[in-house]
Design an enzyme around this catalytic site. Structure first.
Site, PDB file in Angstrom:
ATOM      1  N   CYS A   1       0.815  -0.842  -0.026  1.00  0.00           N
ATOM      2  CA  CYS A   1      -0.205  -0.028  -0.018  1.00  0.00           C
ATOM      3  C   CYS A   1       0.761   1.473   0.046  1.00  0.00           C
ATOM      4  O   CYS A   1       1.528   1.622  -0.931  1.00  0.00           O
ATOM      5  CB  CYS A   1      -0.950  -0.139   0.985  1.00  0.00           C
ATOM      6  SG  CYS A   1      -2.344   1.108   1.030  1.00  0.00           S
TER       7      CYS A   1
ATOM      8  N   HIS B   1      -3.436  -5.195   0.238  1.00  0.00           N
ATOM      9  CA  HIS B   1      -3.195  -5.788   1.522  1.00  0.00           C
ATOM     10  C   HIS B   1      -3.242  -7.393   1.445  1.00  0.00           C
ATOM     11  O   HIS B   1      -4.446  -7.885   1.781  1.00  0.00           O
ATOM     12  CB  HIS B   1      -4.294  -5.143   2.693  1.00  0.00           C
ATOM     13  CG  HIS B   1      -3.953  -3.722   2.816  1.00  0.00           C
ATOM     14  ND1 HIS B   1      -2.782  -3.335   3.567  1.00  0.00           N
ATOM     15  CD2 HIS B   1      -4.463  -2.792   2.467  1.00  0.00           C
ATOM     16  CE1 HIS B   1      -2.920  -1.955   3.527  1.00  0.00           C
ATOM     17  NE2 HIS B   1      -3.881  -1.574   2.740  1.00  0.00           N
TER      18      HIS B   1
ATOM     19  N   GLU C   1      -2.294  -9.253   3.814  1.00  0.00           N
ATOM     20  CA  GLU C   1      -2.112  -9.511   5.229  1.00  0.00           C
ATOM     21  C   GLU C   1      -3.572  -9.891   5.824  1.00  0.00           C
ATOM     22  O   GLU C   1      -3.675 -10.569   6.922  1.00  0.00           O
ATOM     23  CB  GLU C   1      -1.375  -8.502   6.023  1.00  0.00           C
ATOM     24  CG  GLU C   1      -1.738  -7.483   6.192  1.00  0.00           C
ATOM     25  CD  GLU C   1      -1.846  -6.290   5.293  1.00  0.00           C
ATOM     26  OE1 GLU C   1      -2.085  -5.003   5.421  1.00  0.00           O
ATOM     27  OE2 GLU C   1      -1.199  -6.609   3.980  1.00  0.00           O
TER      28      GLU C   1
END
Length: 178
Positions: free
Chosen positions: A78, A165, A167
């Protein structure tokens, strides 16, 4: 020194990134974004996290530019993706379309997508700025309908950027990508 160091750009997911790396059986710690490169020389890899700032603002958080010469793999997520582009002579602009939520990523040939069973992934986006020109030596390896540079890599220097993202549980195959 930890195997993976996550540089904190102030994003809400910074500690989650480190936790996900640990869940993969790899030691990870979090450090300030402005940690001098000399203190990161023993790291096996660096991840630059997301953050709420805009890289187009002159007062935005930055990394020590010497980290790019350490010779270790670096992943920008990001804000980190945009910082990588800006620092290495790409171009970032405020996005025409700000994205928050799910998006469909077409993933190309990239080391980060090796082992991912599909090339069409549902990913989680959360950004206002957009990489519009990749740095010299990089290739675009992922895009969405609204984000031409959703993933980029410079394979020879082992530098990678993801606008989304990996994660979060909202991204398909995020752990495999990490």
């Amino acid at each position: 020194m930890s195997q993976i160091v996550v540089l904190n750009a102030g994003g809400q997911y910074c500690h989650l990134i480190a936790r996900r790396i640990r869940e993969l059986g790899v030691h990870a710690t979090v450090a300030d974004i402005d940690t001098p490169a000399a203190r990161l020389g023993e790291a096996r890899g660096i991840i630059i996290s997301g953050g709420p700032a805009s890289v187009v603002e002159p007062t935005s958080p930055s990394v020590d530019p010497a980290i790019y010469r350490l010779g270790v793999p670096i992943l920008g997520i990001c804000y980190g993706h945009q910082l990588l582009a800006r620092d290495l002579e790409g171009r970032v602009e405020p996005g025409v379309t700000k994205e928050y939520g799910h998006s469909s990523l077409h993933a190309g040939d990239c080391l980060l997508f090796h082992g991912v069973p599909t090339r069409e992934l549902r990913v989680w986006m959360s950004h206002g700025d957009t990489v519009v020109d990749i740095p010299p030596g990089f290739s675009i390896v992922g895009e969405t309908d609204d984000c031409k540079v959703a993933a980029m890599e410079d394979r020879s220097r082992r530098l990678f950027g993801l606008q989304f993202h990996p994660e979060v549980v909202h991204t398909d195959h995020g752990l495999e990508i990490l």
